[in-house]
Motif scaffolding. Structure first.
Motif, PDB file in Angstrom:
ATOM      1  N   TYR A 265       0.866  -1.181   0.000  1.00 49.44           N
ATOM      2  CA  TYR A 265       0.000   0.000   0.000  1.00 49.44           C
ATOM      3  C   TYR A 265       0.905   1.234   0.000  1.00 49.44           C
ATOM      4  CZ  TYR A 265      -3.406  -3.470   1.596  1.00 49.44           C
ATOM      5  OH  TYR A 265      -4.205  -4.580   1.706  1.00 49.44           O
TER       6      TYR A 265
ATOM      7  N   SER B 200       2.961   8.194  -0.653  1.00 51.37           N
ATOM      8  CA  SER B 200       3.223   9.119  -1.758  1.00 51.37           C
ATOM      9  C   SER B 200       4.654   8.968  -2.295  1.00 51.37           C
ATOM     10  CB  SER B 200       3.005  10.546  -1.274  1.00 51.37           C
ATOM     11  OG  SER B 200       3.638  11.482  -2.113  1.00 51.37           O
TER      12      SER B 200
ATOM     13  N   GLU C 190       3.847   6.310 -11.024  1.00 49.65           N
ATOM     14  CA  GLU C 190       2.522   6.520 -10.453  1.00 49.65           C
ATOM     15  C   GLU C 190       2.216   5.443  -9.426  1.00 49.65           C
ATOM     16  OE1 GLU C 190      -0.258   6.587 -13.638  1.00 49.65           O
ATOM     17  OE2 GLU C 190       0.403   8.518 -14.418  1.00 49.65           O
ATOM     18  N   LEU C 191       1.262   5.736  -8.585  1.00 49.30           N
ATOM     19  CA  LEU C 191       0.829   4.771  -7.587  1.00 49.30           C
ATOM     20  C   LEU C 191      -0.390   4.018  -8.094  1.00 49.30           C
ATOM     21  CD1 LEU C 191       1.063   6.950  -4.362  1.00 49.30           C
ATOM     22  CD2 LEU C 191       2.736   5.339  -5.247  1.00 49.30           C
TER      23      LEU C 191
ATOM     24  N   LEU D 165      -3.515   3.570  -7.689  1.00 50.13           N
ATOM     25  CA  LEU D 165      -4.639   4.132  -6.937  1.00 50.13           C
ATOM     26  C   LEU D 165      -5.939   3.985  -7.718  1.00 50.13           C
ATOM     27  CD1 LEU D 165      -2.958   7.441  -5.751  1.00 50.13           C
ATOM     28  CD2 LEU D 165      -3.174   5.311  -4.497  1.00 50.13           C
TER      29      LEU D 165
ATOM     30  N   PRO E 211      -6.393   8.377  -9.067  1.00 50.31           N
ATOM     31  CA  PRO E 211      -5.207   9.226  -8.953  1.00 50.31           C
ATOM     32  C   PRO E 211      -5.504  10.692  -9.211  1.00 50.31           C
ATOM     33  CG  PRO E 211      -5.164   7.945 -10.997  1.00 50.31           C
ATOM     34  CD  PRO E 211      -6.318   7.434 -10.187  1.00 50.31           C
TER      35      PRO E 211
ATOM     36  N   SER F 207      -3.084   8.519  -1.673  1.00 48.97           N
ATOM     37  CA  SER F 207      -2.084   7.479  -1.449  1.00 48.97           C
ATOM     38  C   SER F 207      -2.295   6.983  -0.029  1.00 48.97           C
ATOM     39  CB  SER F 207      -0.668   8.014  -1.677  1.00 48.97           C
ATOM     40  OG  SER F 207      -0.423   9.152  -0.868  1.00 48.97           O
ATOM     41  N   TYR F 208      -1.390   6.157   0.463  1.00 49.08           N
ATOM     42  CA  TYR F 208      -1.588   5.545   1.775  1.00 49.08           C
ATOM     43  C   TYR F 208      -0.662   6.144   2.817  1.00 49.08           C
ATOM     44  CZ  TYR F 208      -4.315   1.953  -0.607  1.00 49.08           C
ATOM     45  OH  TYR F 208      -5.264   1.306  -1.344  1.00 49.08           O
TER      46      TYR F 208
ATOM     47  N   LYS G 135      -6.035   5.197   3.225  1.00 51.88           N
ATOM     48  CA  LYS G 135      -5.901   5.901   1.954  1.00 51.88           C
ATOM     49  C   LYS G 135      -6.354   7.334   2.194  1.00 51.88           C
ATOM     50  CE  LYS G 135      -7.294   4.021  -1.973  1.00 51.88           C
ATOM     51  NZ  LYS G 135      -8.207   3.606  -3.092  1.00 51.88           N
TER      52      LYS G 135
ATOM     53  N   SER H 292      -5.412  11.854   1.247  1.00 48.74           N
ATOM     54  CA  SER H 292      -4.790  12.836   0.372  1.00 48.74           C
ATOM     55  C   SER H 292      -3.678  13.560   1.109  1.00 48.74           C
ATOM     56  CB  SER H 292      -5.830  13.853  -0.115  1.00 48.74           C
ATOM     57  OG  SER H 292      -5.213  14.913  -0.812  1.00 48.74           O
TER      58      SER H 292
END
Length: 357
Positions: free
Chosen positions: A70, A73, A112-113, A115, A118, A123-124, A139, A141
């Motif tokens: 997980y 950022s 990129e993650l 998500l 996105p 992110s986590y 999760k 911001s």
């Protein structure tokens, strides 16, 4: 406001003690996204780090199993590695190959993650709980305002509220708890994980926040069983075996139409950082009146807030006093288990009650 209208609890503050090895302490701060400038390094760079020690640092930060599964950022991870590399360079220490490879990969275009959305930058973050009680993964911001709401990140007051809860276990253990303005769920999930409330209902009213909140509850209670609920405002109801957990769309303007009493008669109401806009105060006050009436004024309200504007906070407190609520200001516990910047944020915590009818 008269100073005598608010009682203040004074408790001697215990000195802040950091036990354990520096790697573990740095890891805990990294996992929850503590700003790089605020990380306490606990002497980690007071002597040269060998390759094995650098590898160990990577293993508990950017290569931590939780981060690999997980991800937090990428921007934050890159800033962390940049700081570590700069520290090592200033000591003329050769960088571990893996450290530089990870850093360069994070700077590559298109990183990129994985998500779900996105576009709003989720992110986590991972919050290690006190006393070996596990981890909360959320999760959220990294931005204060995202998708038109402030509810998609864990605010300083929520962390201070968790710290307060950890020092006042008997006030929360086994209770019926309602959280107002739950956001992404740090305080509510902490209560559900560690204090075995009979029921906890986490509430908010913004669609994006409720979506993130539901995902975070499911993420942290993967084995909880779904429970049917007739209330259309309750979008999730789970039974963990010890606790019933609900996620509810609770708009304060329409509290009387919520059928809240069919779900919970709260012993305790908790909230963090909901007192920032005076235009919301009439609806919030109506909500508190409604909930206190459900319990015949036998519940209590624990409110944590960041004092951004003293006049705004005083306006709300005066409304409570006028409505015959009693306010006791608590001593804010120092940041120990939950990392928040107590020097930059003027956090205040109140316990609010009302005489029994």
């Amino acid at each position: 406001m008269k100073p005598d209208d608010i009682r203040k609890t004074t408790v001697e503050k215990k000195p802040q003690i950091d036990d354990g090895n520096p790697l573990k302490l740095v890891s805990k701060q990294f996992l929850c996204g503590t700003p790089i400038r605020s990380i306490r390094w606990h002497g980690l760079f007071e002597q040269e780090l060998s390759w094995d020690e650098q590898a160990a640092l990577l293993d508990v930060t950017v290569d931590h199993p939780l981060v690999l599964r997980y991800p937090i950022s990428v921007e934050y991870q890159a800033a962390f590695l940049k700081h570590v590399i700069a520290q090592l360079s200033s000591m003329n220490v050769e960088h571990h190959d893996r450290m530089y490879e990870k850093y360069c990969a994070m700077l590559s275009p298109g990183t990129e993650l994985p998500l779900d959305d996105p576009s709003i930058g989720l992110s986590y973050k991972h919050y290690e709980l006190p006393h070996g009680q596990g981890v909360i993964s959320l999760k959220e911001s990294g931005a204060f305002v995202s998708d038109g709401t402030t509810g998609l990140c864990s605010w300083q007051a929520a962390k201070a509220l968790c710290e307060h809860i950890s020092n006042n276990r008997d006030d929360f253990h086994g209770r019926n708890i309602l959280e107002l303005g739950s956001g992404v769920g740090l305080s509510g999930i902490y209560l559900a994980k560690c204090y075995e409330p009979s029921i906890i209902v986490m509430s908010d009213c913004h669609a994006s926040v409720l979506t993130a909140l539901k995902e975070n509850v499911r993420l942290n209670f993967p084995n909880a069983a779904s429970v049917e609920c007739d209330n259309p405002l309750v979008s999730l109801l789970l039974d963990s075996g010890n606790t019933l957990m609900g996620v509810m769309d609770l708009d304060w303007q329409y509290i009387s139409a919520s059928n809240l009493s069919q779900l919970i008669e709260p012993d305790v109401i908790v909230a963090a950082d909901i007192v920032y806009d005076h235009t919301l105060f009439p609806a919030l006050l109506s909500t508190l009146n409604y909930i206190f009436c459900l319990s015949n004024n036998r519940c209590k309200f624990v409110l944590a807030c960041t004092e951004r504007n003293q006049d705004t906070l005083n306006e709300f407190l005066q409304l409570l006093i006028t409505a015959k609520f009693r306010i006791n200001e608590e001593t804010v516990s120092p940041s120990r288990h939950f990392h928040w910047d107590s020097t930059a944020s003027n956090i205040r915590i109140f316990t609010i009650t009302r005489a029994f009818s």
